[in-house]
Design a protein around this motif. Structure first.
Motif, PDB file in Angstrom:
ATOM      1  N   UNK A 352       1.780  -6.115  25.344  1.00  0.00           N
ATOM      2  CA  UNK A 352       0.364  -6.487  25.476  1.00  0.00           C
ATOM      3  C   UNK A 352       0.076  -6.999  26.881  1.00  0.00           C
ATOM      4  N   UNK A 353       1.033  -7.773  27.443  1.00  0.00           N
ATOM      5  CA  UNK A 353       0.846  -8.317  28.791  1.00  0.00           C
ATOM      6  C   UNK A 353       0.919  -7.204  29.831  1.00  0.00           C
ATOM      7  N   UNK A 354       1.780  -6.230  29.585  1.00  0.00           N
ATOM      8  CA  UNK A 354       1.880  -5.095  30.498  1.00  0.00           C
ATOM      9  C   UNK A 354       0.562  -4.325  30.529  1.00  0.00           C
ATOM     10  N   UNK A 355      -0.061  -4.175  29.353  1.00  0.00           N
ATOM     11  CA  UNK A 355      -1.355  -3.474  29.298  1.00  0.00           C
ATOM     12  C   UNK A 355      -2.423  -4.256  30.051  1.00  0.00           C
ATOM     13  N   UNK A 356      -2.380  -5.586  29.961  1.00  0.00           N
ATOM     14  CA  UNK A 356      -3.343  -6.398  30.713  1.00  0.00           C
ATOM     15  C   UNK A 356      -3.182  -6.178  32.220  1.00  0.00           C
ATOM     16  N   UNK A 357      -1.926  -6.184  32.681  1.00  0.00           N
ATOM     17  CA  UNK A 357      -1.661  -5.950  34.107  1.00  0.00           C
ATOM     18  C   UNK A 357      -2.153  -4.566  34.507  1.00  0.00           C
ATOM     19  N   UNK A 358      -1.865  -3.569  33.680  1.00  0.00           N
ATOM     20  CA  UNK A 358      -2.266  -2.193  33.980  1.00  0.00           C
ATOM     21  C   UNK A 358      -3.780  -2.083  34.116  1.00  0.00           C
ATOM     22  N   UNK A 359      -4.518  -2.738  33.226  1.00  0.00           N
ATOM     23  CA  UNK A 359      -5.981  -2.655  33.263  1.00  0.00           C
ATOM     24  C   UNK A 359      -6.549  -3.298  34.517  1.00  0.00           C
ATOM     25  N   UNK A 360      -5.935  -4.394  34.948  1.00  0.00           N
ATOM     26  CA  UNK A 360      -6.485  -5.115  36.097  1.00  0.00           C
ATOM     27  C   UNK A 360      -6.108  -4.456  37.422  1.00  0.00           C
ATOM     28  N   UNK A 361      -4.868  -3.957  37.541  1.00  0.00           N
ATOM     29  CA  UNK A 361      -4.484  -3.311  38.806  1.00  0.00           C
ATOM     30  C   UNK A 361      -4.999  -1.881  38.878  1.00  0.00           C
ATOM     31  N   UNK A 362      -5.506  -1.384  37.734  1.00  0.00           N
ATOM     32  CA  UNK A 362      -6.168  -0.065  37.711  1.00  0.00           C
ATOM     33  C   UNK A 362      -5.253   1.046  38.216  1.00  0.00           C
ATOM     34  N   UNK A 363      -4.036   1.064  37.665  1.00  0.00           N
ATOM     35  CA  UNK A 363      -3.083   2.101  38.040  1.00  0.00           C
ATOM     36  C   UNK A 363      -2.267   2.457  36.804  1.00  0.00           C
ATOM     37  N   UNK A 364      -1.948   3.735  36.584  1.00  0.00           N
ATOM     38  CA  UNK A 364      -1.213   4.114  35.373  1.00  0.00           C
ATOM     39  C   UNK A 364       0.226   3.600  35.387  1.00  0.00           C
ATOM     40  N   UNK A 365       0.698   3.144  34.230  1.00  0.00           N
ATOM     41  CA  UNK A 365       2.075   2.704  34.055  1.00  0.00           C
ATOM     42  C   UNK A 365       2.766   3.705  33.132  1.00  0.00           C
ATOM     43  N   UNK A 366       3.911   4.216  33.547  1.00  0.00           N
ATOM     44  CA  UNK A 366       4.608   5.249  32.791  1.00  0.00           C
ATOM     45  C   UNK A 366       5.800   4.663  32.042  1.00  0.00           C
ATOM     46  N   UNK A 367       5.807   4.859  30.716  1.00  0.00           N
ATOM     47  CA  UNK A 367       6.956   4.416  29.936  1.00  0.00           C
ATOM     48  C   UNK A 367       8.049   5.475  30.020  1.00  0.00           C
ATOM     49  N   UNK A 368       9.239   5.055  30.443  1.00  0.00           N
ATOM     50  CA  UNK A 368      10.359   5.981  30.559  1.00  0.00           C
ATOM     51  C   UNK A 368      11.520   5.488  29.699  1.00  0.00           C
TER      52      UNK A 368
END
Length: 555
Positions: A352-368
């Motif tokens: 959930x915290x990772x999604x918050x960071x992703x939304x604010x920095x406005x850049x896609x995060x890739x799960x590998x």
């Protein structure tokens, strides 16, 4: 395309930039330089690290100062010794065709006597860290009365490190400044307050979005369990054999512990944290810069102002609490137009915290997927083969030994030679990863997830440090502590968390919720650890005032 000459820079500076290989200005340089060359306008420049901010203010300064006047005319204030030296180095390169201009660096951890001597020789530009500069002011070793231009570089980091009062003191002691230039990666409210109080109608220049991550960075995350976090880190390092990077931890205890473990296992790594002397810090940074160290493990505070080119990877051993901290961490790679990778090792409950960071920095995060043992061996094997083929054999008298080698291996096939070479190089890897377990967290049925949650609670007791809120299930009775430190002391939540953990040598899993106010804070903590924290912190000094910490329930 805009050129440096087109921005209004004089010929000597254009020549220097050309000789350094700078053809076209970066976005922040293109927007800031024409404004700054007027010398009379205040400016706020918002841009991520690695975008060329140093040249954006250094070139106008060199054009504006009077080389005939041998007193300080320009002052650059920055958070750390490393950044201070980096700025001086760049200014020296830019001024190579300008005679009579001198620049000096003043910072803590070095001889103040030598710095005073350099100042007395006559300088036009002073680059300083706040603490040492104030020390020099109080000794009357430097006169800021004639300063015309003040630059605050990495202003957000200076405020995060608690330098707000120092910055205000410095600005109050430069009464004749023509203009103030503030450069920052982010724009927290504290910086806005400083700009309103000490700047006049500043022109605001923004490159990219504030708090957004560099688009040259590939953001990756890997989901594992708490007790497999260290094994996951090792696996990711081994899967990237050419890695040159920084690993971030929350506390100095974690940084030291992981560095010692990895060193024992043969990795070229060292730790950077608050317990190091300046001499030890310089030694570690020197080894990292010349690539004697492949990896540096650091806390956020210790890594402030690090400016090292060519970093390929940043690894978040744990996610930071604040989005701004994530932006600073990831900004160590992908600089000056290069690409970089930022990896985060996360627990399922941190998503959930990772999604918050992703939304604010406005850049896609890739799960590998965390690579398997076979994947690691394959990657290492191909890396070794490429290195073997690219080995330079032109600087040695190898021809002398070829006949002997040919005779020695006359009865051995090429395939067998290759196998033996591979065995020498990969024996350790093959044995270690032969039966390597899967470190990934998989989607499971509801019953299996229930069993995993029970296991995860046990993981957290052993060493998980993922949560900001303490899980009361089976982890001991909690109590609340009061401490007379808050946001007014320059803390934000992540830096305050690291401060109290570093002071007490406790681990984060003993903490629950932290409620931070302007003047005070309340800390939820396991009762069994409360006494140790109070004993370590109560009565100590922070920036000249006595810290009070006690049991909030007894107040």
């Amino acid at each position: 395309m805009i050129t440096f000459e087109g921005l209004g820079l004089e010929e000597r500076l254009v020549k220097a930039t050309s000789e350094l290989g700078f053809v076209n200005p970066t976005a922040i340089q293109e927007k800031a330089i024409p404004v700054l060359l007027s010398g009379t306008k205040d400016l706020i420049g918002l841009a991520q690290t690695g975008t060329g901010k140093t040249a954006a203010f250094s070139l106008p300064l060199l054009q504006l100062i009077d080389a005939e006047q041998k007193h300080p005319q320009a002052l650059v204030v920055c958070p750390t010794r490393e950044l201070c030296l980096q700025i001086v180095k760049e200014i020296e390169q830019f001024k190579k065709h300008i005679k009579g201009v001198h620049v000096v660096a003043v910072y803590g951890g070095a001889s103040i006597g030598l710095q005073i001597r350099d100042l007395k020789r006559g300088v036009q530009i002073v680059v300083a860290t706040p603490g040492r500069l104030i020390d020099l002011i109080e000794r009357k070793a430097i006169n800021l009365e004639e300063i015309e231009y003040v630059v605050l570089d990495e202003a957000d980091e200076m405020l995060n490190m608690g330098f707000k009062e120092d910055i205000e003191f410095i600005l109050q002691n430069t009464p004749k400044r023509e203009s103030t230039w503030l450069f920052s990666a982010t724009m927290p409210p504290e910086i806005r307050k400083v700009s309103k109080r000490y700047m006049t109608d500043p022109i605001e220049v923004t490159v990219g979005k504030v708090n957004t991550a560099n688009k040259n960075i590939d953001h990756q995350y890997y989901v594992t369990t708490a007790h497999q976090r260290y094994q996951s880190l090792k696996r990711l390092i081994d899967f990237n054999p050419g890695i040159y990077g920084i690993i971030f931890t929350r506390t100095k205890a974690d940084a030291q512990e992981i560095a010692e473990k990895l060193t024992r296992e043969g990795y070229d790594i060292d730790a950077l944290h608050g317990d190091l002397t300046q001499q030890q810090r310089d030694k570690v940074m020197g080894q990292f810069r010349d690539k004697s160290l492949q990896l540096l493990i650091a806390t956020d505070v210790a890594a402030r102002g690090i400016d090292v080119q060519g970093i390929t990877h940043v690894i978040n051993y744990e996610l930071p609490d604040d989005v701004e901290v994530y932006t600073h961490r990831s900004g160590r790679t992908g600089r000056a137009g290069n690409t970089g990778i930022c990896m985060s090792i996360v627990h399922a409950r941190e998503l959930y915290r990772l999604r918050q960071i992703q939304n604010i920095v406005n850049s896609p995060f890739n799960r590998l997927e965390i690579p398997s043992g076979k994947d690691v061996c394959r990657k290492q094997f191909f890396y070794f083969m490429d290195k073997l083929l690219q080995t330079d054999i032109s600087h040695g008298d190898y021809e002398t030994y070829v006949p002997m080698l040919a005779e020695k291996f006359a009865d051995v096939s090429k395939e067998e030679v290759l196998k033996r070479v591979a065995a020498m190089e990969f024996d350790r890897f093959l044995k270690y990863y032969e039966n390597a377990e899967d470190l990934n967290v998989r989607e499971q049925s509801r019953d299996a997830r229930g069993r995993d949650r029970a296991g995860a609670r046990r993981d957290d007791q052993r060493g998980g440090r993922e949560r900001g809120n303490y899980n009361a299930a089976g982890n001991g009775e909690m109590t609340r502590l009061f401490v007379n430190l808050g946001s007014k002391d320059g803390f934000y939540k992540a830096s305050f968390l690291q401060f109290i953990l570093d002071m007490s040598d406790l681990r984060k899993d003993v903490l629950g919720r932290i409620d931070m106010k302007e003047m005070n804070s309340w800390i939820e903590i396991d009762k069994r650890a409360a006494g140790q924290m109070i004993k370590a912190i109560d009565g100590k000094n922070y920036k000249g005032r006595r810290i009070r910490m006690n049991d909030a329930n007894s107040r």
